[in-house]
Design a protein around this motif. Sequence first.
Motif, PDB file in Angstrom:
ATOM      1  N   LEU A   1       0.830  -1.217   0.000  1.00  0.00           N
ATOM      2  CA  LEU A   1       0.000   0.000   0.000  1.00  0.00           C
ATOM      3  C   LEU A   1       0.857   1.257   0.000  1.00  0.00           C
ATOM      4  O   LEU A   1       0.549   2.231  -0.684  1.00  0.00           O
ATOM      5  CB  LEU A   1      -0.937   0.004   1.215  1.00  0.00           C
ATOM      6  CG  LEU A   1      -2.088  -1.008   1.121  1.00  0.00           C
ATOM      7  CD1 LEU A   1      -2.810  -1.118   2.452  1.00  0.00           C
ATOM      8  CD2 LEU A   1      -3.066  -0.629   0.023  1.00  0.00           C
ATOM      9  N   GLY A   2       1.950   1.217   0.752  1.00  0.00           N
ATOM     10  CA  GLY A   2       2.846   2.359   0.810  1.00  0.00           C
ATOM     11  C   GLY A   2       3.336   2.752  -0.580  1.00  0.00           C
ATOM     12  O   GLY A   2       3.410   3.940  -0.916  1.00  0.00           O
ATOM     13  N   GLU A   3       3.641   1.759  -1.395  1.00  0.00           N
ATOM     14  CA  GLU A   3       4.074   2.027  -2.771  1.00  0.00           C
ATOM     15  C   GLU A   3       2.881   2.423  -3.637  1.00  0.00           C
ATOM     16  O   GLU A   3       2.977   3.315  -4.476  1.00  0.00           O
ATOM     17  CB  GLU A   3       4.732   0.775  -3.380  1.00  0.00           C
ATOM     18  CG  GLU A   3       6.006   0.324  -2.718  1.00  0.00           C
ATOM     19  CD  GLU A   3       7.198   1.161  -3.147  1.00  0.00           C
ATOM     20  OE1 GLU A   3       7.116   1.874  -4.157  1.00  0.00           O
ATOM     21  OE2 GLU A   3       8.222   1.088  -2.438  1.00  0.00           O
ATOM     22  N   ALA A   4       1.752   1.730  -3.443  1.00  0.00           N
ATOM     23  CA  ALA A   4       0.591   1.930  -4.327  1.00  0.00           C
ATOM     24  C   ALA A   4      -0.011   3.331  -4.164  1.00  0.00           C
ATOM     25  O   ALA A   4      -0.441   3.935  -5.148  1.00  0.00           O
ATOM     26  CB  ALA A   4      -0.467   0.869  -4.058  1.00  0.00           C
ATOM     27  N   TYR A   5      -0.025   3.868  -2.928  1.00  0.00           N
ATOM     28  CA  TYR A   5      -0.585   5.214  -2.727  1.00  0.00           C
ATOM     29  C   TYR A   5       0.186   6.254  -3.524  1.00  0.00           C
ATOM     30  O   TYR A   5      -0.374   7.255  -3.957  1.00  0.00           O
ATOM     31  CB  TYR A   5      -0.571   5.583  -1.237  1.00  0.00           C
ATOM     32  CG  TYR A   5      -1.603   4.858  -0.410  1.00  0.00           C
ATOM     33  CD1 TYR A   5      -2.899   4.644  -0.885  1.00  0.00           C
ATOM     34  CD2 TYR A   5      -1.291   4.393   0.870  1.00  0.00           C
ATOM     35  CE1 TYR A   5      -3.833   3.970  -0.112  1.00  0.00           C
ATOM     36  CE2 TYR A   5      -2.228   3.721   1.647  1.00  0.00           C
ATOM     37  CZ  TYR A   5      -3.498   3.510   1.145  1.00  0.00           C
ATOM     38  OH  TYR A   5      -4.425   2.848   1.901  1.00  0.00           O
ATOM     39  N   ASP A   6       1.472   6.008  -3.721  1.00  0.00           N
ATOM     40  CA  ASP A   6       2.323   6.947  -4.467  1.00  0.00           C
ATOM     41  C   ASP A   6       2.313   6.696  -5.963  1.00  0.00           C
ATOM     42  O   ASP A   6       2.869   7.475  -6.725  1.00  0.00           O
ATOM     43  CB  ASP A   6       3.791   6.770  -4.029  1.00  0.00           C
ATOM     44  CG  ASP A   6       4.061   7.440  -2.713  1.00  0.00           C
ATOM     45  OD1 ASP A   6       3.215   8.245  -2.293  1.00  0.00           O
ATOM     46  OD2 ASP A   6       5.101   7.145  -2.118  1.00  0.00           O
ATOM     47  N   ALA A   7       1.737   5.557  -6.375  1.00  0.00           N
ATOM     48  CA  ALA A   7       1.857   5.154  -7.779  1.00  0.00           C
ATOM     49  C   ALA A   7       0.727   5.731  -8.615  1.00  0.00           C
ATOM     50  O   ALA A   7      -0.381   5.937  -8.139  1.00  0.00           O
ATOM     51  CB  ALA A   7       1.872   3.638  -7.884  1.00  0.00           C
ATOM     52  N   LYS A   8       1.044   5.994  -9.883  1.00  0.00           N
ATOM     53  CA  LYS A   8       0.026   6.487 -10.806  1.00  0.00           C
ATOM     54  C   LYS A   8      -0.743   5.334 -11.410  1.00  0.00           C
ATOM     55  O   LYS A   8      -1.834   5.503 -11.922  1.00  0.00           O
ATOM     56  CB  LYS A   8       0.708   7.252 -11.943  1.00  0.00           C
ATOM     57  CG  LYS A   8       0.954   8.700 -11.646  1.00  0.00           C
ATOM     58  CD  LYS A   8       1.227   9.403 -12.949  1.00  0.00           C
ATOM     59  CE  LYS A   8       1.353  10.895 -12.733  1.00  0.00           C
ATOM     60  NZ  LYS A   8       1.959  11.531 -13.889  1.00  0.00           N
ATOM     61  N   LEU A   9      -0.109   4.189 -11.436  1.00  0.00           N
ATOM     62  CA  LEU A   9      -0.711   3.036 -12.087  1.00  0.00           C
ATOM     63  C   LEU A   9      -0.604   1.832 -11.168  1.00  0.00           C
ATOM     64  O   LEU A   9       0.463   1.549 -10.645  1.00  0.00           O
ATOM     65  CB  LEU A   9       0.049   2.747 -13.395  1.00  0.00           C
ATOM     66  CG  LEU A   9      -0.373   1.497 -14.163  1.00  0.00           C
ATOM     67  CD1 LEU A   9      -1.800   1.616 -14.641  1.00  0.00           C
ATOM     68  CD2 LEU A   9       0.550   1.272 -15.334  1.00  0.00           C
TER      69      LEU A   9
END
Lengths: 157, 74
Positions: free
Chosen positions: A145-153
């Motif tokens: 989630l930590g990565e996904a919140y920052d991700a555009k895709l």
Amino acid sequence: MADKTTIIVFSGDLDKAMASFIIANGAAAMGSEVTMFFTFWGLNILRKENAAPGKKPWMERLFGAMMPKGPERLGLSKLNMGGLGAKMMKWAMRRKNVSTLPQLIEMAREQGVKLVACTMSMDVLGIRPEELIDGVDFGGVAAYLGEAYDAKLNLFI
Amino acid sequence: MADLVVDARGLSCPMPIVKAKKGIDSLQPGQVMELITTDKGSVNDVQAWAKQAGHEVLSVEERNGEYRFRIQKG
């Protein structure tokens, strides 16, 4: 800062694993920071072909024996026909000069794609860290989630 | 003249853009890379890649089933 891409690889099917790694390689080539999270059946893509299972409870040993060991052993999500379909697909792809799954994995690593294995599903399926290919990170839902919140895709495959 | 020629003939998706990325990483901004492909999808792929990665496609040419792109590094 570079765009980020996250991909959850839940499936352990050859076709879906190839789609995941093709997108990962494309995104990395476009300059994105790519993280792939492998959970449940997707973990089988990262298994070494010849890892010794070591000492495990019988159910974990059974899971380990029944699930495919690594990218060469995966089946198709459709028309697998006991592995014949996967063989036909690999033959067709070789004829069309499509990269194989092991090549795509190698290429992704060369391009700096981060591979993260879900420790909870490793625990359930009885997969030990030493049974996975080297250079894989380990994490749980918060790491994803930590990565996904920052991700555009973000993709779930 | 291009500063670098990258041959991606015979390769299919996603290899043309992976090769393009590797090639252009070795150039300085303003230098030009020529990329040769045969994958039909690469016509759109290379342009989308260049736009996203901040490079400029100077020209695209098709000849005998080969596509030649001239791409300037941004």
